[in-house]
Design a protein around this motif. Structure first.
Motif, mmCIF file in Angstrom:
data_model
loop_
_atom_site.group_PDB
_atom_site.id
_atom_site.type_symbol
_atom_site.label_atom_id
_atom_site.label_comp_id
_atom_site.label_asym_id
_atom_site.label_seq_id
_atom_site.Cartn_x
_atom_site.Cartn_y
_atom_site.Cartn_z
ATOM 1 N N PRO A 13 0.834 -1.207 0.000
ATOM 2 C CA PRO A 13 0.000 0.000 0.000
ATOM 3 C C PRO A 13 0.868 1.257 0.000
ATOM 4 O O PRO A 13 1.744 1.403 0.839
ATOM 5 C CB PRO A 13 -0.798 -0.110 1.303
ATOM 6 N N LEU A 14 0.624 2.145 -0.978
ATOM 7 C CA LEU A 14 1.391 3.394 -1.069
ATOM 8 C C LEU A 14 0.571 4.588 -0.589
ATOM 9 O O LEU A 14 1.083 5.686 -0.437
ATOM 10 C CB LEU A 14 1.848 3.619 -2.512
ATOM 11 N N GLY A 15 -0.731 4.367 -0.371
ATOM 12 C CA GLY A 15 -1.594 5.434 0.132
ATOM 13 C C GLY A 15 -2.932 4.857 0.523
ATOM 14 O O GLY A 15 -3.323 3.793 0.021
ATOM 15 N N GLY A 16 -3.642 5.537 1.447
ATOM 16 C CA GLY A 16 -5.007 5.141 1.800
ATOM 17 C C GLY A 16 -5.110 4.201 2.989
ATOM 18 O O GLY A 16 -6.203 3.948 3.477
ATOM 19 N N LEU A 17 -3.986 3.665 3.457
ATOM 20 C CA LEU A 17 -4.015 2.819 4.654
ATOM 21 C C LEU A 17 -3.316 3.559 5.790
ATOM 22 O O LEU A 17 -2.110 3.789 5.738
ATOM 23 C CB LEU A 17 -3.320 1.464 4.401
ATOM 24 N N GLY A 18 -4.123 3.973 6.781
ATOM 25 C CA GLY A 18 -3.595 4.833 7.843
ATOM 26 C C GLY A 18 -4.001 6.272 7.604
ATOM 27 O O GLY A 18 -3.586 7.177 8.318
ATOM 28 N N GLU A 19 -4.819 6.499 6.594
ATOM 29 C CA GLU A 19 -5.322 7.834 6.274
ATOM 30 C C GLU A 19 -6.566 7.641 5.415
ATOM 31 O O GLU A 19 -6.744 6.579 4.822
ATOM 32 C CB GLU A 19 -4.288 8.609 5.461
ATOM 33 N N ILE A 20 -7.430 8.669 5.370
ATOM 34 C CA ILE A 20 -8.531 8.601 4.412
ATOM 35 C C ILE A 20 -8.176 9.513 3.261
ATOM 36 O O ILE A 20 -7.974 10.710 3.447
ATOM 37 C CB ILE A 20 -9.874 8.962 5.076
ATOM 38 N N GLY A 21 -7.999 8.928 2.084
ATOM 39 C CA GLY A 21 -7.589 9.697 0.911
ATOM 40 C C GLY A 21 -6.414 9.030 0.239
ATOM 41 O O GLY A 21 -5.821 8.095 0.787
ATOM 42 N N MET A 22 -6.110 9.489 -1.000
ATOM 43 C CA MET A 22 -4.862 9.131 -1.681
ATOM 44 C C MET A 22 -4.676 7.616 -1.832
ATOM 45 O O MET A 22 -3.591 7.101 -1.617
ATOM 46 C CB MET A 22 -3.713 9.712 -0.837
ATOM 47 N N ASN A 23 -5.762 6.906 -2.207
ATOM 48 C CA ASN A 23 -5.669 5.451 -2.264
ATOM 49 C C ASN A 23 -4.778 4.969 -3.395
ATOM 50 O O ASN A 23 -4.898 5.442 -4.525
ATOM 51 C CB ASN A 23 -7.077 4.855 -2.429
ATOM 52 N N CYS A 24 -3.907 4.045 -3.079
ATOM 53 C CA CYS A 24 -3.010 3.486 -4.091
ATOM 54 C C CYS A 24 -2.386 2.211 -3.530
ATOM 55 O O CYS A 24 -1.719 2.256 -2.494
ATOM 56 C CB CYS A 24 -1.925 4.500 -4.435
ATOM 57 N N LEU A 25 -2.644 1.089 -4.195
ATOM 58 C CA LEU A 25 -2.163 -0.196 -3.698
ATOM 59 C C LEU A 25 -1.458 -0.947 -4.829
ATOM 60 O O LEU A 25 -2.048 -1.164 -5.885
ATOM 61 C CB LEU A 25 -3.356 -1.031 -3.207
ATOM 62 N N ALA A 26 -0.212 -1.327 -4.593
ATOM 63 C CA ALA A 26 0.492 -2.149 -5.582
ATOM 64 C C ALA A 26 0.278 -3.615 -5.234
ATOM 65 O O ALA A 26 0.523 -4.030 -4.101
ATOM 66 C CB ALA A 26 1.971 -1.814 -5.584
ATOM 67 N N VAL A 27 -0.217 -4.386 -6.206
ATOM 68 C CA VAL A 27 -0.379 -5.832 -6.036
ATOM 69 C C VAL A 27 0.711 -6.459 -6.892
ATOM 70 O O VAL A 27 0.721 -6.313 -8.113
ATOM 71 C CB VAL A 27 -1.777 -6.286 -6.512
ATOM 72 N N GLU A 28 1.640 -7.118 -6.225
ATOM 73 C CA GLU A 28 2.877 -7.469 -6.896
ATOM 74 C C GLU A 28 3.113 -8.980 -6.907
ATOM 75 O O GLU A 28 3.247 -9.593 -5.856
ATOM 76 C CB GLU A 28 4.018 -6.762 -6.167
ATOM 77 N N ALA A 29 3.142 -9.540 -8.115
ATOM 78 C CA ALA A 29 3.548 -10.943 -8.271
ATOM 79 C C ALA A 29 4.986 -10.931 -8.788
ATOM 80 O O ALA A 29 5.520 -9.880 -9.093
ATOM 81 C CB ALA A 29 2.616 -11.642 -9.248
ATOM 82 N N ASP A 30 5.583 -12.120 -8.893
ATOM 83 C CA ASP A 30 6.972 -12.137 -9.350
ATOM 84 C C ASP A 30 7.101 -11.628 -10.778
ATOM 85 O O ASP A 30 8.121 -11.077 -11.149
ATOM 86 C CB ASP A 30 7.545 -13.556 -9.240
ATOM 87 N N ASP A 31 6.058 -11.822 -11.582
ATOM 88 C CA ASP A 31 6.191 -11.414 -12.983
ATOM 89 C C ASP A 31 5.352 -10.181 -13.341
ATOM 90 O O ASP A 31 4.901 -10.029 -14.452
ATOM 91 C CB ASP A 31 5.838 -12.585 -13.904
ATOM 92 N N GLY A 32 5.142 -9.313 -12.377
ATOM 93 C CA GLY A 32 4.489 -8.050 -12.730
ATOM 94 C C GLY A 32 3.705 -7.430 -11.586
ATOM 95 O O GLY A 32 3.434 -8.089 -10.576
ATOM 96 N N ILE A 33 3.373 -6.144 -11.770
ATOM 97 C CA ILE A 33 2.660 -5.384 -10.730
ATOM 98 C C ILE A 33 1.386 -4.811 -11.325
ATOM 99 O O ILE A 33 1.393 -4.292 -12.441
ATOM 100 C CB ILE A 33 3.535 -4.210 -10.233
ATOM 101 N N VAL A 34 0.286 -4.912 -10.579
ATOM 102 C CA VAL A 34 -0.940 -4.204 -10.940
ATOM 103 C C VAL A 34 -1.237 -3.219 -9.811
ATOM 104 O O VAL A 34 -1.195 -3.591 -8.628
ATOM 105 C CB VAL A 34 -2.125 -5.184 -11.129
ATOM 106 N N VAL A 35 -1.493 -1.971 -10.183
ATOM 107 C CA VAL A 35 -1.771 -0.944 -9.180
ATOM 108 C C VAL A 35 -3.280 -0.751 -9.110
ATOM 109 O O VAL A 35 -3.930 -0.603 -10.154
ATOM 110 C CB VAL A 35 -1.080 0.387 -9.552
ATOM 111 N N VAL A 36 -3.838 -0.803 -7.910
ATOM 112 C CA VAL A 36 -5.274 -0.543 -7.754
ATOM 113 C C VAL A 36 -5.452 0.875 -7.218
ATOM 114 O O VAL A 36 -4.962 1.197 -6.137
ATOM 115 C CB VAL A 36 -5.928 -1.558 -6.793
ATOM 116 N N ASP A 37 -6.089 1.728 -8.006
ATOM 117 C CA ASP A 37 -6.397 3.123 -7.678
ATOM 118 C C ASP A 37 -5.148 3.996 -7.559
ATOM 119 O O ASP A 37 -4.043 3.509 -7.283
ATOM 120 C CB ASP A 37 -7.253 3.226 -6.408
ATOM 121 N N CYS A 38 -5.385 5.278 -7.779
ATOM 122 C CA CYS A 38 -4.257 6.205 -7.803
ATOM 123 C C CYS A 38 -4.818 7.586 -7.471
ATOM 124 O O CYS A 38 -5.140 8.369 -8.352
ATOM 125 C CB CYS A 38 -3.636 6.170 -9.203
ATOM 126 N N GLY A 39 -4.981 7.844 -6.169
ATOM 127 C CA GLY A 39 -5.733 9.029 -5.756
ATOM 128 C C GLY A 39 -4.902 10.141 -5.170
ATOM 129 O O GLY A 39 -3.681 10.026 -5.017
#
Ligand SMILES: [Zn+2]
Ligand SMILES: [Zn+2]
Length: 553
Positions: A13-39
């Protein structure tokens, strides 16, 4: 970074956990990353900041591995950071059409050429292969059109990310929560649920938007003069109802405020409002509309000083001056921290003889878009995950949601904050590492450095003194020091004090306080700075920021 078995998955989690706002979560497997939301998130203090976005260094360093960003819905705390992320990583974006249209506005505003971007629209109940994951949006109800939860099929199993949601049994846009799909995926087995924690402190259920429509309808029906509704304009469901209310009571709608106009324009383009062409009155002619035939929709429920609602309250709106007997309905909540400003705004309205209805006087004029406790329980019961991580909340909200889930018998629960690297493997969830995270302040799209912000804060606290010294090679004054201050002394009234301060600077320099015969500018500046700050501290009780210029003729 720890090495993991290939079946494992990491959440960062790069944002949104420990705060309300700025949500951004990297979901990372060995062969790539998908980012959920970018606030983004909005500042609480007035230091000339527009928005904060997450520090994207972690993603920037891994940009070649990012398969895409998936957006759950179009609120700013989920899309507002896209222009900043896309500046440092040219990655594809996947979003529901409504969120995508709003994101496009932001991207164009920041100078992007849309055709050079990889923008993909997603629809519910369809699977999209994005890098190492398959992503399936699921319709949820929320205070904006086309909100989605995401089913992420990953090498570590199925993850359900709720996005922002509530269970609205009667959504005004007719788009029902896809409870059936959530239950199906629960039946198939879910490795992990990530669920919205915003309203964990609120009991029972959030209530349907429909109830808001009914409450506002009554308040419009018996209003003798103008009705002005202040709202979060991104709530298109509420706009749909307000359009119906206006037509039912033969009032025309005038939109005041940039946000109201943008959201109505986009929803109209998407054929989601269906307002007849003569329903809208342009703001230029709003003052001429008979008062009992007008429904104004205005931005600025949080008393933002440039927004339409505040300007009407202070009689500084260029298009509309209110009159005694007009009725303002604040169809919104007060975001914590904004209470004093909103009450000041209400005071300004009351002083004009305007009647103010708000959630304080009429609780039904607003409902939240986020699940209350009963709805959060229902989500857990539908999805029945093996593990649970609360998201979208301050640490207080996350802990409360975790506690709540445990009390319902949820076995594996983990509270993570921004920067925690969470491993989703075969056993219970584990924090395996920490990465650097933070928030970046911006104004008009450009970063404001921490140094500049610190200076702005000190200037606000202490004011500034500017000293000009004309000196010879030995550092001796050739004329009296010139001193001006801002935010320290009243330059008009405190002339004697100013003279005294200048004298003290002169005295400090006259004693040859320097180590060398020919002092450098820096040595002179240091002595003068100390003298001026000491003197002004004695007078004002504050050591101001001191800027000293040395001039050598
Ligand atoms: Zn939202
Ligand atoms: Zn949100």
């Amino acid at each position: 970074m720890s090495t993991l078995p290939s079946s494992a998955l990491r959440l960062v989690p790069l944002g949104g956990l420990g705060e309300i706002g700025m949500n951004c979560l990297a979901v990372e497997a060995d062969d790539g990353i998908v980012v959920v939301d970018c606030g983004v998130t909005f500042p609480q203090t007035d230091l000339g900041i527009d928005v904060f976005h997450p520090d994207f260094s972690y993603l920037e360093e891994r940009r070649s591995r990012i398969a895409g960003v998936v957006i759950t819905h179009g609120h700013e705390d989920h899309i507002g950071g896209l222009p900043y992320l896309l500046r440092c990583a040219d990655v594809p974006v996947w979003a529901p059409a409504h969120a995508m249209n709003l994101a496009k506005e932001r991207l164009v505003e920041r100078g992007f050429e849309l055709r050079q971007l990889k923008l993909n629209t997603i629809v519910p109940r369809t699977r999209y292969k994005i890098g190492p994951l398959s992503v399936e949006p699921v319709r949820v109800t929320h205070s904006i059109l086309e909100a989605c939860a995401l089913i992420l099929r990953t090498p570590a199993g199925t993850i359900v990310h709720t996005g922002d949601f509530k269970f609205d049994p009667t959504p005004p846009d007719g788009e029902h929560m896809d409870v059936e799909r959530l239950k199906q995926v629960g039946d198939e087995g879910v490795r992990l649920l990530l669920s919205d924690s915003t309203n964990i402190d609120a009991p029972a259920s959030s209530g349907s938007e429909k109830l808001v429509g009914e409450a506002i309808d009554k308040l419009v029906q018996d209003a003798p003069a103008r009705v002005i509704v202040g709202l979060f304009s991104s709530n298109v469901q509420r706009l749909i109802m307000l359009g119906e209310i206006a037509q039912r009571h033969r009032r025309r709608i005038c939109l005041l405020g940039r946000s109201a106009n943008t959201h109505v324009r986009i929803a109209t383009q998407m054929e989601r409002l269906g307002w007849p062409s003569d329903l809208l009155v342009p703001s230029e002619s709003v003052q001429a509309v008979p008062r009992s035939s007008l429904l104004v929709l205005a931005s600025g429920t949080q008393a933002e000083p440039v927004a339409a609602m505040w300007r009407m309250a202070t009689r500084s709106h260029p298009a509309l001056a209110l009159d005694p007997g007009d009725r303002v309905i604040l169809s919104s909540r007060i975001i914590p921290g904004n209470d004093p400003a909103v009450l000041r705004m209400i005071g300004h309205l009351l002083r004009q003889g305007v009647e103010v209805r708000s959630r304080i006087t009429d609780p039904e004029v607003h409902v939240s878009g986020h699940a209350h406790r009963d709805e959060q329980r229902r989500m857990l019961e539908l999805v029945r995950p093996q593990s649970f991580v609360p998201v979208h909340g301050t640490l207080h909200h996350l802990h409360r949601h975790a506690q709540f889930a445990r009390s319902l018998g949820q076995p594996d629960v983990l509270v993570a904050e921004n920067g925690d690297v969470v491993e989703v493997g075969a056993g219970p969830l584990r924090k395996i590492d920490e990465v650097a995270v933070g928030k970046v302040a911006t104004y008009d799209g450009e970063e404001i450095s921490d140094d500049v912000l610190r200076e702005r804060e000190s200037l606000g606290r202490t004011g500034i003194a500017v000293v000009t010294l004309v000196v010879d090679v030995r550092g001796q004054l050739l004329s009296p020091p010139l001193l001006s201050t801002r935010g320290v002394l009243d330059a008009g009234e405190d002339k004697d004090l100013m003279r005294g301060a200048a004298l003290e600077i002169a005295q400090a320099l006259s004693g040859r306080p320097f180590a060398s015969e020919r002092p450098t500018d820096e040595q002179i500046i240091e002595v003068a700075q100390r003298a001026v700050r000491r003197n002004l501290d004695g007078i004002s009780g504050r050591r101001p920021v001191a800027v000293v210029h040395v001039v050598r003729p």
